[in-house]
Design an enzyme around this catalytic site. Structure first.
Site, PDB file in Angstrom:
ATOM      1  N   LYS A   1     -43.163  20.049  29.767  1.00 38.07           N
ATOM      2  CA  LYS A   1     -43.450  18.642  29.465  1.00 38.07           C
ATOM      3  C   LYS A   1     -43.838  18.531  27.989  1.00 38.07           C
ATOM      4  O   LYS A   1     -44.641  19.340  27.498  1.00 38.07           O
ATOM      5  CB  LYS A   1     -44.582  18.139  30.368  1.00 38.07           C
ATOM      6  CG  LYS A   1     -44.853  16.638  30.246  1.00 38.07           C
ATOM      7  CD  LYS A   1     -45.910  16.173  31.265  1.00 38.07           C
ATOM      8  CE  LYS A   1     -46.169  14.675  31.180  1.00 38.07           C
ATOM      9  NZ  LYS A   1     -47.115  14.179  32.209  1.00 38.07           N
TER      10      LYS A   1
ATOM     11  N   SER B   1     -45.843   9.933  34.803  1.00 39.39           N
ATOM     12  CA  SER B   1     -45.340  10.137  33.474  1.00 39.39           C
ATOM     13  C   SER B   1     -44.466  11.384  33.328  1.00 39.39           C
ATOM     14  O   SER B   1     -43.764  11.510  32.332  1.00 39.39           O
ATOM     15  CB  SER B   1     -46.509  10.249  32.492  1.00 39.39           C
ATOM     16  OG  SER B   1     -47.290  11.391  32.747  1.00 39.39           O
TER      17      SER B   1
ATOM     18  N   SER C   1     -49.321  11.457  37.828  1.00 38.40           N
ATOM     19  CA  SER C   1     -48.096  11.703  37.055  1.00 38.40           C
ATOM     20  C   SER C   1     -47.301  12.938  37.429  1.00 38.40           C
ATOM     21  O   SER C   1     -46.189  13.117  36.936  1.00 38.40           O
ATOM     22  CB  SER C   1     -48.430  11.779  35.572  1.00 38.40           C
ATOM     23  OG  SER C   1     -48.517  10.485  35.054  1.00 38.40           O
TER      24      SER C   1
HETATM   25  N1  GLN Z   1     -49.556   5.978  36.192  1.00 37.23           N
HETATM   26  C1  GLN Z   1     -50.844   6.383  35.746  1.00 37.23           C
HETATM   27  C2  GLN Z   1     -51.144   5.802  34.388  1.00 37.23           C
HETATM   28  O1  GLN Z   1     -50.331   5.117  33.883  1.00 37.23           O
HETATM   29  C3  GLN Z   1     -50.962   7.865  35.755  1.00 37.23           C
HETATM   30  C4  GLN Z   1     -50.543   8.536  34.494  1.00 37.23           C
HETATM   31  C5  GLN Z   1     -50.779  10.001  34.523  1.00 37.23           C
HETATM   32  O2  GLN Z   1     -51.143  10.600  35.535  1.00 37.23           O
HETATM   33  N2  GLN Z   1     -50.604  10.619  33.380  1.00 37.23           N
HETATM   34  O3  GLN Z   1     -52.170   6.006  33.831  1.00 37.23           O
END
Ligand code: GLN
Length: 489
Positions: A76, A153, A177
């Protein structure tokens, strides 16, 4: 070759039926063919991949092999990689080339993996569809003509693994995410116990929640990756002193042969609207667990539905503090202004996308002296209550199961408001607030042919049993997530 799991690929390499170079070439050819269309990588590293593979082949020839020797992976693009640009999918870091290696990516190097590239994500990991990426959104390989989201994400990682553009990938999970993108792409995604995997060298979003973890096609592959990723790190002040996870990739059954296991279902989630497919598949899998001898008990996490509100105060608050460092002075984008403050302003206005700016504004507001007590402290209290409630629930049961999300993947062009995006995290954020391990494992295919996932949640540091139960669910659901099947080849 790209249909092999890690376990299978390692076996074939050991028997010298395939070479690491052949395996790397198979993935590189696929990246060449589908990489642009899926947009799952921000940066590809084919030369590095072939170098890594050649070294791996030498080790196989000498019989001195490492834990994941020759496994072609995607990292990532939030993990700093020495000499390879690390963007966090932001214009701010578009040309940032770190001079150091994150602990997690170093562990993958030490385990003999082959780096295929840096995978796409939401900007600074803020988002749910990977649409906030400065480099455009990755696409799910499932029913590709529909241009569905691969989630966020870690959407570049899930797109890559589901389509056979990497055998496995890393993700980070701050509010879901890893789990959400895995659920809607038919993959296994583990958010380990907070503190088990080092955050050092991982671009910070919300430090008390950020959790690196594995993204794989099978539960046993997730165990193999976690074995490499887990461990105490002096460089990360929140790394657990006793951080340890060891698995040879063979997960022992926790059900069957008269084994006793109490599995909790969260009462408060019963009234949440989910698709009928999600409901049916979840119930089917519970019935399977019951027939294998599990005791199903109802548990209560009274504030679990307030987790979203608490998360969307705490995460932006930490983000606004973490992202203050991007001021155009030391590294990253710099837009010259008329004076110092003007340079700050112009740099940050140009460097950050809309969602990141929204989070920083929210974060700065909830930390202001007028709002601190009513917003931030209140959210911190709710967080404590949720963590305590999980502890209490685990007195009545060994593991908890719940859906990973409400429905199958939506098209990338769905028009959702910021609040509608935030609401998609309903089933995942509570586990980050509590720091407990949670995995999303496929629980079946919906009527529309798309995958759905459910979670197994455990006590802190009970990551092993979380995976062990997930394996039973994976076996019962038996979905076919081989890349060539998904891509219709
Ligand atoms: N969807 C969540 C957010 O927008 C989780 C993001 C994440 O886990 N990095 O914060």
């Amino acid at each position: 070759m790209i249909n092999l799991t890690i376990k299978q690929a390692l076996e074939k390499l050991k028997k010298r039926e395939i070479s690491a170079t052949e395996l790397a070439r198979a993935y590189l050819a696929r990246i060449e063919k589908y990489g642009k269309q899926l947009n799952c990588y921000i940066t590809n590293t084919p030369e590095r991949a072939l170098e890594d593979a050649a070294k791996s082949d030498e080790r196989y020839a000498n019989g001195k092999t490492l834990a994941l020797d020759g496994m072609p992976i995607a990292m990532k693009d939030l993990f700093a990689t020495r000499g390879i640009r690390t963007t966090a999918a932001s214009h701010m870091l578009e040309n940032f080339v770190p001079q150091y290696e994150s602990t997690i990516s170093q562990k993958f190097i030490d385990a003999g993996t082959v780096l295929l590239g840096k995978s796409n994500l939401d900007e600074f990991a803020m988002g749910t569809f990977s649409k906030t990426s400065y480099f455009g959104a990755p696409v799910s390989p499932w029913q590709i003509e529909k241009r569905l989201t691969a989630g966020g994400s870690s959407g570049g990682s899930t797109s890559a693994v589901a389509s056979g553009l990497a055998i496995a990938a890393t993700g980070t999970d701050t509010g879901g995410s890893i789990r959400f993108p895995c659920a809607i792409t038919g993959l296994v995604g583990l958010k380990p116990t907070y503190g088990l995997c080092s955050r050092w060298g991982c671009v910070a979003f919300a430090s008390s929640l950020d959790t690196p973890g594995p993204i794989t096609r099978t539960v046993e592959d997730a165990a193999l990756l976690l074995s490499v990723m887990a461990g105490h790190d002096d460089k990360d002040s929140t790394s657990a002193p006793n951080a340890k996870f060891e698995s040879d990739g063979n997960l022992q059954p926790v059900l069957g042969d008269g084994k006793k296991l109490r599995i909790g279902i969260i009462k408060e989630f019963n009234n949440v609207q989910i698709s009928s497919d999600m409901k049916n598949l979840f119930e089917k899998r519970i019935a399977d667990l019951k027939s294998m001898g599990a005791d199903i008990v109802e548990v209560s996490i009274p504030n679990v539905l307030d987790a979203l509100a608490a998360y969307y105060i705490i995460a932006p608050a930490e983000a606004s503090s973490n992202l203050a460092r991007y001021d155009g002075m030391r590294y990253g984008l710099r837009v010259e202004g008329s004076d110092l403050y003007d340079t700050y302003k112009k740099t940050r206005a140009a460097g950050f996308g809309e969602e990141v700016q929204r989070r920083m504004l929210i974060g700065t507001a909830v930390l202001s002296s007028e709002s601190y007590e009513v917003y931030f402290m209140q959210a911190a209290r709710v967080r404590r209550m949720i963590a305590d409630a999980f502890n209490k629930a685990f007195e009545q049961c060994d593991l908890i199961v719940c859906p990973s999300g409400a429905s199958t993947a939506l098209p990338l062009d769905s028009d959702l408001s910021p609040l509608e995006y935030y609401a998609l995290d309903l089933f995942t954020v509570a586990m980050n607030l509590a720091g407990v391990p949670a995995v999303s494992v496929p629980c079946g295919l919906a009527q529309n042919g798309l995958p759905l996932g459910m979670q197994v949640v455990g006590r802190r540091f009970d990551d092993m049993r979380v995976l062990q139960l997930a394996k039973h669910i994976e076996t019962a659901a038996n979905i076919d997530n081989r890349p060539t099947v998904i891509m219709g080849e």
